[in-house]
Design a protein around this motif. Structure first.
Motif, PDB file in Angstrom:
ATOM      1  N   ALA A  24      10.704 -28.086  28.972  1.00 54.15           N
ATOM      2  CA  ALA A  24      10.974 -26.997  28.018  1.00 54.15           C
ATOM      3  C   ALA A  24      11.655 -27.537  26.771  1.00 54.15           C
ATOM      4  O   ALA A  24      11.309 -27.169  25.642  1.00 54.15           O
ATOM      5  CB  ALA A  24      11.837 -25.926  28.679  1.00 54.15           C
ATOM      6  N   ARG A  25      12.614 -28.444  26.956  1.00 56.70           N
ATOM      7  CA  ARG A  25      13.315 -29.033  25.801  1.00 56.70           C
ATOM      8  C   ARG A  25      12.378 -29.874  24.942  1.00 56.70           C
ATOM      9  O   ARG A  25      12.511 -29.920  23.723  1.00 56.70           O
ATOM     10  CB  ARG A  25      14.513 -29.854  26.270  1.00 56.70           C
ATOM     11  N   ALA A  26      11.422 -30.560  25.558  1.00 58.83           N
ATOM     12  CA  ALA A  26      10.472 -31.374  24.787  1.00 58.83           C
ATOM     13  C   ALA A  26       9.628 -30.495  23.864  1.00 58.83           C
ATOM     14  O   ALA A  26       9.388 -30.837  22.699  1.00 58.83           O
ATOM     15  CB  ALA A  26       9.573 -32.175  25.731  1.00 58.83           C
ATOM     16  N   VAL A  27       9.194 -29.337  24.371  1.00 55.32           N
ATOM     17  CA  VAL A  27       8.413 -28.417  23.538  1.00 55.32           C
ATOM     18  C   VAL A  27       9.294 -27.850  22.422  1.00 55.32           C
ATOM     19  O   VAL A  27       8.881 -27.769  21.269  1.00 55.32           O
ATOM     20  CB  VAL A  27       7.797 -27.292  24.397  1.00 55.32           C
ATOM     21  N   ALA A  28      10.515 -27.471  22.758  1.00 57.29           N
ATOM     22  CA  ALA A  28      11.439 -26.948  21.747  1.00 57.29           C
ATOM     23  C   ALA A  28      11.710 -27.984  20.662  1.00 57.29           C
ATOM     24  O   ALA A  28      11.781 -27.650  19.471  1.00 57.29           O
ATOM     25  CB  ALA A  28      12.748 -26.514  22.411  1.00 57.29           C
ATOM     26  N   GLU A  29      11.838 -29.233  21.044  1.00 53.12           N
ATOM     27  CA  GLU A  29      12.080 -30.302  20.065  1.00 53.12           C
ATOM     28  C   GLU A  29      10.896 -30.447  19.111  1.00 53.12           C
ATOM     29  O   GLU A  29      11.075 -30.649  17.905  1.00 53.12           O
ATOM     30  CB  GLU A  29      12.352 -31.622  20.783  1.00 53.12           C
ATOM     31  N   ALA A  30       9.679 -30.320  19.633  1.00 56.17           N
ATOM     32  CA  ALA A  30       8.500 -30.396  18.773  1.00 56.17           C
ATOM     33  C   ALA A  30       8.498 -29.242  17.768  1.00 56.17           C
ATOM     34  O   ALA A  30       8.161 -29.427  16.593  1.00 56.17           O
ATOM     35  CB  ALA A  30       7.226 -30.366  19.618  1.00 56.17           C
ATOM     36  N   LEU A  31       8.886 -28.053  18.205  1.00 56.52           N
ATOM     37  CA  LEU A  31       8.965 -26.910  17.294  1.00 56.52           C
ATOM     38  C   LEU A  31      10.053 -27.109  16.242  1.00 56.52           C
ATOM     39  O   LEU A  31       9.891 -26.740  15.087  1.00 56.52           O
ATOM     40  CB  LEU A  31       9.210 -25.623  18.073  1.00 56.52           C
TER      41      LEU A  31
END
Length: 85
Positions: A24-31
Motif C-alpha cells: 500500500a505504501r509503495a502505491v502511495a509513494e508513486a502517487l
C-alpha cells in the motif's frame, strides 16, 4: 450503500487495498511522485489486509502528472465506455 460527501473539484479520493502495508505504501509513494498535497489515512482491512485512503490535489500535479493531466482531460460529449460501470 455508504453516503459520502464528494471531494472538492480539485481533489480526488483514492482507496488502496493491499495484502501488506508495504505494498500500500509503495502505491502511495508513486502517487506522491505525481501529485502534490496528499492527506493519508490507513485502516486495517479484512483478512489482515491494509486499506489506505488518500486525498490527492489534482490542481497541483507534480512531476510526470503535470503533462499527463494536460493531455488527458475528458473531451466534451464523451462519457463512460460500454464496459465501464
Amino acid at each position: 450503500m455508504e453516503t459520502q460527501a464528494l471531494p472538492s473539484p480539485e481533489h480526488a479520493e483514492v482507496r488502496i487495498i493491499a495484502r501488506t502495508p508495504e505494498a500500500a505504501r509503495a502505491v502511495a509513494e508513486a502517487l506522491r511522485y505525481c501529485f502534490a498535497g496528499m492527506e493519508q489515512r490507513s485502516y486495517p482491512g479484512s483478512d489482515g489486509a491494509t486499506r489506505l485512503h488518500l486525498t490527492v490535489d489534482t490542481a497541483a500535479p507534480a512531476g510526470p502528472a503535470r503533462s499527463w493531466l494536460a493531455t488527458s482531460r475528458t473531451l466534451a460529449g464523451s462519457g463512460t465506455h460500454s464496459d465501464e460501470i
